[in-house]
Scaffold this motif. Structure first.
Motif, PDB file in Angstrom:
ATOM      1  N   LEU A  70       0.674  -1.270   0.104  1.00 23.08           N
ATOM      2  CA  LEU A  70      -0.100  -0.001   0.072  1.00 23.08           C
ATOM      3  C   LEU A  70       0.716   1.324  -0.028  1.00 23.08           C
ATOM      4  O   LEU A  70       0.361   2.256  -0.713  1.00 23.08           O
ATOM      5  N   LEU A  71       1.823   1.269   0.795  1.00 22.25           N
ATOM      6  CA  LEU A  71       2.772   2.227   0.872  1.00 22.25           C
ATOM      7  C   LEU A  71       3.288   2.793  -0.560  1.00 22.25           C
ATOM      8  O   LEU A  71       3.393   4.006  -1.142  1.00 22.25           O
ATOM      9  N   LEU A  72       3.821   2.130  -1.291  1.00 25.99           N
ATOM     10  CA  LEU A  72       4.475   2.046  -2.574  1.00 25.99           C
ATOM     11  C   LEU A  72       3.245   2.507  -3.636  1.00 25.99           C
ATOM     12  O   LEU A  72       3.599   3.291  -4.480  1.00 25.99           O
ATOM     13  N   MET A  73       2.151   1.949  -3.476  1.00 24.06           N
ATOM     14  CA  MET A  73       1.001   2.498  -4.123  1.00 24.06           C
ATOM     15  C   MET A  73       0.700   3.794  -3.923  1.00 24.06           C
ATOM     16  O   MET A  73       0.414   4.803  -4.920  1.00 24.06           O
ATOM     17  N   LEU A  74       0.776   4.371  -2.535  1.00 23.08           N
ATOM     18  CA  LEU A  74       0.367   5.664  -2.505  1.00 23.08           C
ATOM     19  C   LEU A  74       1.729   6.361  -2.862  1.00 23.08           C
ATOM     20  O   LEU A  74       1.449   7.749  -3.447  1.00 23.08           O
ATOM     21  N   LEU A  75       2.634   5.970  -3.001  1.00 20.36           N
ATOM     22  CA  LEU A  75       3.979   6.783  -3.416  1.00 20.36           C
ATOM     23  C   LEU A  75       3.730   7.076  -5.102  1.00 20.36           C
ATOM     24  O   LEU A  75       4.198   8.193  -5.450  1.00 20.36           O
ATOM     25  N   GLY A  90      -4.961   9.228   2.130  1.00 28.07           N
ATOM     26  CA  GLY A  90      -4.074   8.113   1.893  1.00 28.07           C
ATOM     27  C   GLY A  90      -3.422   7.767   3.003  1.00 28.07           C
ATOM     28  O   GLY A  90      -3.335   6.461   3.310  1.00 28.07           O
ATOM     29  N   LEU A  91      -2.604   8.676   3.484  1.00 27.03           N
ATOM     30  CA  LEU A  91      -1.844   8.386   4.755  1.00 27.03           C
ATOM     31  C   LEU A  91      -2.705   7.781   5.978  1.00 27.03           C
ATOM     32  O   LEU A  91      -2.312   7.017   6.697  1.00 27.03           O
ATOM     33  N   SER A  92      -3.858   8.677   5.928  1.00 21.69           N
ATOM     34  CA  SER A  92      -4.596   8.321   7.302  1.00 21.69           C
ATOM     35  C   SER A  92      -5.218   6.875   6.932  1.00 21.69           C
ATOM     36  O   SER A  92      -5.388   6.019   8.286  1.00 21.69           O
ATOM     37  N   ILE A  93      -5.516   6.415   6.126  1.00 20.13           N
ATOM     38  CA  ILE A  93      -6.053   4.848   5.875  1.00 20.13           C
ATOM     39  C   ILE A  93      -4.947   3.934   6.077  1.00 20.13           C
ATOM     40  O   ILE A  93      -4.948   2.911   6.734  1.00 20.13           O
ATOM     41  N   LEU A  94      -3.703   4.198   5.553  1.00 24.60           N
ATOM     42  CA  LEU A  94      -2.383   3.539   5.955  1.00 24.60           C
ATOM     43  C   LEU A  94      -2.330   3.438   7.240  1.00 24.60           C
ATOM     44  O   LEU A  94      -1.947   2.582   7.925  1.00 24.60           O
ATOM     45  N   VAL A  95      -2.220   4.507   8.177  1.00 25.96           N
ATOM     46  CA  VAL A  95      -1.899   4.435   9.455  1.00 25.96           C
ATOM     47  C   VAL A  95      -3.181   3.730   9.967  1.00 25.96           C
ATOM     48  O   VAL A  95      -2.635   2.845  11.045  1.00 25.96           O
ATOM     49  N   SER A  96      -4.208   3.744   9.799  1.00 28.18           N
ATOM     50  CA  SER A  96      -5.397   2.941  10.548  1.00 28.18           C
ATOM     51  C   SER A  96      -5.375   1.504  10.146  1.00 28.18           C
ATOM     52  O   SER A  96      -5.440   0.770  11.144  1.00 28.18           O
ATOM     53  N   MET A  97      -4.795   1.240   8.963  1.00 28.68           N
ATOM     54  CA  MET A  97      -4.513  -0.270   8.713  1.00 28.68           C
ATOM     55  C   MET A  97      -3.279  -0.827   9.413  1.00 28.68           C
ATOM     56  O   MET A  97      -3.524  -2.058   9.816  1.00 28.68           O
ATOM     57  N   ILE A  98      -2.298  -0.060   9.523  1.00 29.77           N
ATOM     58  CA  ILE A  98      -1.135  -0.568  10.236  1.00 29.77           C
ATOM     59  C   ILE A  98      -1.475  -0.703  11.807  1.00 29.77           C
ATOM     60  O   ILE A  98      -1.081  -1.735  12.401  1.00 29.77           O
ATOM     61  N   ARG A  99      -2.247   0.156  12.183  1.00 31.64           N
ATOM     62  CA  ARG A  99      -2.759   0.014  13.680  1.00 31.64           C
ATOM     63  C   ARG A  99      -3.563  -1.232  14.015  1.00 31.64           C
ATOM     64  O   ARG A  99      -3.423  -1.809  14.968  1.00 31.64           O
ATOM     65  N   SER A 100      -4.379  -1.572  12.846  1.00 30.19           N
ATOM     66  CA  SER A 100      -5.454  -2.309  12.978  1.00 30.19           C
ATOM     67  C   SER A 100      -4.661  -4.126  12.797  1.00 30.19           C
ATOM     68  O   SER A 100      -4.819  -4.950  13.385  1.00 30.19           O
ATOM     69  N   PHE A 101      -3.803  -3.928  11.581  1.00 30.93           N
ATOM     70  CA  PHE A 101      -3.449  -5.383  11.246  1.00 30.93           C
ATOM     71  C   PHE A 101      -1.851  -5.390  11.378  1.00 30.93           C
ATOM     72  O   PHE A 101      -1.221  -6.574  11.150  1.00 30.93           O
ATOM     73  N   GLY A 102      -1.181  -4.495  11.692  1.00 29.83           N
ATOM     74  CA  GLY A 102       0.427  -4.416  11.871  1.00 29.83           C
ATOM     75  C   GLY A 102       1.300  -4.423  10.472  1.00 29.83           C
ATOM     76  O   GLY A 102       2.472  -4.169  10.879  1.00 29.83           O
TER      77      GLY A 102
END
Length: 94
Positions: free
Chosen positions: A25-30, A71-83
């Motif tokens: 996901l991070l590479l897709m956002l970049l 996009g970054l807020s979605i990334l942060v919420s996914m990392i907090r939920s799933f690791g």
């Protein structure tokens, strides 16, 4: 003419990276931000060519910043939920 070729090369490289790195996901956002940057450059070239005002560029830049923040807020919420931010490790879609 050479500047237009840079715009097209930047845009298609961004789309290619977006299509190839679809599991991280991070590479897709970049790559999406790189596509937005190339579109911003293309708008700048068009507005310079026809001697228009640059008001639309500020609106486009504001919308692209909002897209990046979302996009970054979605990334942060996914990392907090799933690791992590790999799409293969999510079991939500199955």
């Amino acid at each position: 003419m050479l500047m237009n070729n840079y715009f097209y090369i930047m845009y298609f490289i961004g789309v290619l990276v977006f299509c190839l790195k679809c599991k991280h996901l991070l590479l897709m956002l970049l790559s999406l931000e790189f596509i937005v940057l190339s579109l911003y450059y293309g708008i700048y070239l068009v507005l310079c060519k026809y001697s228009y005002e640059y008001n639309f560029m500020m609106i486009f830049l504001t919308m692209s910043v909002c897209e990046g923040v979302l996009g970054l807020s979605i990334l942060v919420s996914m990392i907090r939920s799933f690791g992590n931010d790999y799409f293969q490790s999510f079991n939500i879609l199955w």
